[in-house]
Design an enzyme around this catalytic site. Structure first.
Site, mmCIF file in Angstrom:
data_model
loop_
_atom_site.group_PDB
_atom_site.id
_atom_site.type_symbol
_atom_site.label_atom_id
_atom_site.label_comp_id
_atom_site.label_asym_id
_atom_site.label_seq_id
_atom_site.Cartn_x
_atom_site.Cartn_y
_atom_site.Cartn_z
ATOM 1 N N GLU A 73 16.952 -15.818 78.623
ATOM 2 C CA GLU A 73 17.642 -14.529 78.737
ATOM 3 C C GLU A 73 18.401 -14.224 77.442
ATOM 4 O O GLU A 73 18.308 -13.137 76.880
ATOM 5 C CB GLU A 73 18.653 -14.549 79.897
ATOM 6 C CG GLU A 73 18.050 -14.628 81.275
ATOM 7 C CD GLU A 73 17.895 -16.060 81.773
ATOM 8 O OE1 GLU A 73 17.742 -16.978 80.936
ATOM 9 O OE2 GLU A 73 17.917 -16.249 83.003
ATOM 10 N N GLY A 97 28.685 -26.282 79.986
ATOM 11 C CA GLY A 97 28.614 -24.816 79.838
ATOM 12 C C GLY A 97 29.699 -24.098 80.631
ATOM 13 O O GLY A 97 30.409 -23.240 80.107
ATOM 14 N N ARG A 98 29.850 -24.464 81.901
ATOM 15 C CA ARG A 98 30.809 -23.735 82.760
ATOM 16 C C ARG A 98 32.247 -24.138 82.508
ATOM 17 O O ARG A 98 33.158 -23.642 83.152
ATOM 18 C CB ARG A 98 30.425 -23.905 84.235
ATOM 19 C CG ARG A 98 30.279 -25.333 84.700
ATOM 20 C CD ARG A 98 29.564 -25.404 86.044
ATOM 21 N NE ARG A 98 29.219 -26.763 86.442
ATOM 22 C CZ ARG A 98 28.124 -27.427 86.065
ATOM 23 N NH1 ARG A 98 27.261 -26.849 85.240
ATOM 24 N NH2 ARG A 98 27.881 -28.654 86.494
ATOM 25 N N HIS A 107 38.572 -3.212 102.666
ATOM 26 C CA HIS A 107 37.855 -2.056 103.209
ATOM 27 C C HIS A 107 36.351 -2.318 103.257
ATOM 28 O O HIS A 107 35.559 -1.379 103.307
ATOM 29 C CB HIS A 107 38.183 -0.813 102.376
ATOM 30 C CG HIS A 107 39.657 -0.518 102.407
ATOM 31 N ND1 HIS A 107 40.245 0.245 103.380
ATOM 32 C CD2 HIS A 107 40.661 -0.967 101.619
ATOM 33 C CE1 HIS A 107 41.553 0.290 103.178
ATOM 34 N NE2 HIS A 107 41.836 -0.447 102.115
ATOM 35 N N GLU A 143 27.765 -24.573 90.913
ATOM 36 C CA GLU A 143 26.888 -25.305 89.993
ATOM 37 C C GLU A 143 27.392 -26.749 89.858
ATOM 38 O O GLU A 143 26.616 -27.665 89.586
ATOM 39 C CB GLU A 143 26.839 -24.614 88.619
ATOM 40 C CG GLU A 143 25.663 -25.054 87.763
ATOM 41 C CD GLU A 143 25.397 -24.150 86.567
ATOM 42 O OE1 GLU A 143 24.503 -23.281 86.643
ATOM 43 O OE2 GLU A 143 26.091 -24.303 85.545
ATOM 44 N N LYS A 180 24.887 -22.647 74.546
ATOM 45 C CA LYS A 180 25.072 -24.063 74.219
ATOM 46 C C LYS A 180 23.764 -24.652 73.675
ATOM 47 O O LYS A 180 23.743 -25.319 72.668
ATOM 48 C CB LYS A 180 25.542 -24.820 75.468
ATOM 49 C CG LYS A 180 25.760 -26.282 75.252
ATOM 50 C CD LYS A 180 26.369 -26.957 76.469
ATOM 51 C CE LYS A 180 26.323 -28.461 76.260
ATOM 52 N NZ LYS A 180 26.896 -29.208 77.365
ATOM 53 N N LYS A 209 13.343 -21.914 86.359
ATOM 54 C CA LYS A 209 13.071 -21.564 84.954
ATOM 55 C C LYS A 209 11.618 -21.898 84.606
ATOM 56 O O LYS A 209 10.927 -21.119 83.956
ATOM 57 C CB LYS A 209 13.983 -22.362 84.014
ATOM 58 C CG LYS A 209 15.437 -21.956 84.037
ATOM 59 C CD LYS A 209 16.206 -22.753 82.976
ATOM 60 C CE LYS A 209 17.704 -22.602 83.141
ATOM 61 N NZ LYS A 209 18.475 -23.434 82.223
HETATM 62 O O1 F6P Z 1 20.764 -22.380 83.816
HETATM 63 C C1 F6P Z 1 22.062 -22.815 83.997
HETATM 64 C C2 F6P Z 1 22.767 -22.976 82.693
HETATM 65 O O2 F6P Z 1 22.271 -24.087 82.033
HETATM 66 C C3 F6P Z 1 24.261 -23.071 82.875
HETATM 67 O O3 F6P Z 1 24.672 -24.332 83.228
HETATM 68 C C4 F6P Z 1 24.746 -22.605 81.563
HETATM 69 O O4 F6P Z 1 26.098 -22.251 81.596
HETATM 70 C C5 F6P Z 1 23.826 -21.437 81.336
HETATM 71 O O5 F6P Z 1 22.594 -21.849 81.855
HETATM 72 C C6 F6P Z 1 23.670 -20.996 79.913
HETATM 73 O O6 F6P Z 1 23.208 -22.026 79.093
HETATM 74 P P1 F6P Z 1 23.292 -21.918 77.531
HETATM 75 O O7 F6P Z 1 24.727 -21.802 77.153
HETATM 76 O O8 F6P Z 1 22.660 -23.166 77.003
HETATM 77 O O9 F6P Z 1 22.530 -20.695 77.108
#
Ligand code: F6P
Length: 536
Positions: A202, A254-255, A371, A340, A196, A500
């Site tokens: 990452e 995002g979620r 199990h 979240e 987003k 972060k």
């Molecule tokens: O660090 C949490 C977060 O901001 C989530 O809310 C989000 O889904 C995820 O990181 C990924 O964010 P982005 O889509 O901006 O890479």
């Protein structure tokens, strides 16, 4: 806020769920809901008529209906970020106008969906090719909401998957991208960079690694990249052509973003018709949530059952137990959705939350969990409310006997949690096994199940794309209702920021470019250990 309900819970302590069934022959019907081929059974809880009335009263006092209407009307209910919350617009296939600051956003939403569909169809038909031939593999690079939804849903709908293979890379651990790209043909792979913000460390690190991998084999790597983002300027900086960028607005959290461009891998996997069926399921749940009276409203009743357990009864966790191997990633998806969203300690008004926030959500598919951790669920000292989920029929008619066993196990677990096994019954069992005296007594105690442990069961005919859409939207709205009653903003996530920032500080400390002096003793010692290993 929960005083009346807590008093009811206290009064119910002497009464177990089995007794509630004995007192009311119609309990199963009275404490369950049906909607469009789905049955939500919450009768195996200690919720009574009085408790339900109290819970609904709570929902009314907390103005759940008004907040819901404000959300669908495009008001900026995400107050800390000043944004509307309109992921429902992404599945509004009927195109009823959705206004954000007076402007109907539906033409743009549907135009993006149409572009995504054209792209997916061209890719699936081999009209869009890689530099080594037709695309055989799609690698989605994203994390959190830009990963969990498409990964979960693509696995869930495997019986409908007739497009290229889809892979999902999320972790910054190089092992993730390394193991995913190993064996793929760069000339026939499409990479989707899903973020987003297009800044997440990452995702951007993995995206650059994928670009280098591709650059080693094809002349124009950018041509095999697609971006999904709200930050269009940053996608251009990364070198992805505008016609390969699918954007979405900041009013999609995002979620909650699986329904739009973040769902592109799912669309490529199953094709436009099934993707639309998935969206229509979500839209159906929206309509149900908006129209059904509280006591017949699935998201509302699921939320109130959850609140009863974690706010009133004080059970701190909730297990989600899908009896469906293809829903293996659902617990992880729901962890982000719920924790979240509702893992907050300050209310909308800026005050400290009185009482616990939303619960810890965890789980695994059945029957595997049986199990592993079900021992604690049945005989441990903590009570864990369980949410079972199962389809009445599977997708493999030739394996119907497997499915029967799966369903039998699911139903057996909720029954066992409720009825338990008394000391008397355990003694009889041991006597039948030939034990007597002290040995019988000792062994019997270990075989007692306290029972009276609550669970809900969501059962549906089959996990189709539409059904999956309904289930996901059901959980989204459940989280919303819980958040409204708790009085928190379910749509921000400030709690992810600090880690972060500190990771950004620590990277140069690990390389020795910066000093660890300012860090606490533990962190300094850990850094020293890492540096020692790197040197050795
Ligand atoms: O660090 C949490 C977060 O901001 C989530 O809310 C989000 O889904 C995820 O990181 C990924 O964010 P982005 O889509 O901006 O890479």
């Amino acid at each position: 806020m929960y005083d009346r309900l807590k008093a009811l819970a206290e009064a119910l302590n002497a009464q177990d769920i089995v007794t509630l069934f004995a007192q009311d022959a119609g309990r199963a019907e009275a404490f369950s809901l049906r909607h469009d081929g789905m049955l939500l059974d919450y009768s195996k809880t200690r919720i009574t008529d009085a408790v339900r009335a109290g819970l609904i009263d709570l929902a009314e006092t907390r103005q759940v209906a008004a907040r819901r209407d404000a959300m669908f009307a495009g008001q900026a209910i995400n107050e800390t970020e000043g944004r509307a919350v309109l992921h429902s617009a992404l599945r509004n296939l009927e195109a009823k106008p959705v206004l954000v600051e007076g402007r109907d956003v539906m033409p743009e939403v549907l135009e993006t969906l149409a572009r995504m569909e054209r792209f997916a169809e061209d890719l699936r038909a081999g009209r869009i090719k890689g530099q080594g031939g037709a695309i055989t593999d799609v690698v989605n690079i994203g994390i959190g909401g830009s990963h969990l939804g498409p990964d979960m849903a693509t696995r869930a709908l495997a019986p409908y998957h007739d497009g290229p293979r889809c892979h999902f890379v999320s972790n910054v651990d190089g092992a993730d991208i390394h193991d995913t790209l190993r064996g793929l043909d760069p000339g026939r792979t499409l990479v989707i960079v899903a973020s987003k913000t297009f800044t997440t460390i990452e995702t951007m690190t993995n995206a650059r690694t994928a670009r280098d991998w591709m650059a080693g084999a094809v002349d124009a790597p950018a041509e095999q990249f697609v971006a999904v983002s709200s930050a269009l300027d940053r996608t251009a900086e990364f070198g992805i052509a505008p016609e390969r960028v699918f954007g979405f607005a900041d009013w999609v959290g995002g979620r909650y973003s699986l329904w739009g461009p973040i769902g592109l891998p799912l669309l490529i996997a199953v094709g436009p018709a099934d993707f639309r069926a998935f969206l229509s399921g979500g839209a159906d749940m929206d309509a149900h949530f908006c129209k059904a009276p509280m006591s017949e409203n699935m998201p509302v009743m699921l939320a109130l059952t959850g609140l009863w357990h974690h706010q009133v009864c004080g059970y701190p966790t909730r297990a989600v137990l899908p009896y469906d191997q293809r829903l293996a990633r659902l617990p992880a998806y729901l962890q982000q959705l719920e924790m979240e969203s509702n893992g907050k300690r300050v209310t909308m008004a800026g005050d400290d939350l009185q009482g616990p926030c939303g619960p810890i959500v965890w789980g695994e598919p059945g029957t595997n969990g049986q199990h592993a951790f079900y021992q604690l669920i049945h005989q441990g000292t903590q009570v864990v409310p369980c949410e079972f989920m199962v389809a009445a029929t599977g997708h493999e008619p030739e394996l119907a006997h497997h499915h029967r066993l799966l369903v039998a196990n699911c139903l057996a677990q909720s029954e066992a949690l409720m009825v338990g096994r008394s000391l008397e019954q355990a003694r009889e069992m041991m006597a039948a096994a030939g034990l007597t005296g002290d040995a019988l007594e000792r062994q019997a105690r270990h075989r007692v199940f306290p029972g009276n442990r609550p669970s809900t069961t969501l059962i549906y005919d089959r996990l189709t794309p539409r059904r999956l859409g309904q289930v996901i939207a059901l959980y989204e709205h459940r989280v919303f209702v819980e958040g409204v009653i708790l009085g928190i903003n379910s749509f921000d996530q400030w709690g992810v920021e600090l880690g972060k920032v500190l990771a950004g500080e620590l990277e140069p400390i690990l390389t020795g470019e910066a000093s660890a002096e300012e860090k606490d003793g533990s962190t300094r010692a850990l850094v020293e250990f890492v540096r020692g290993c790197a040197g050795g």
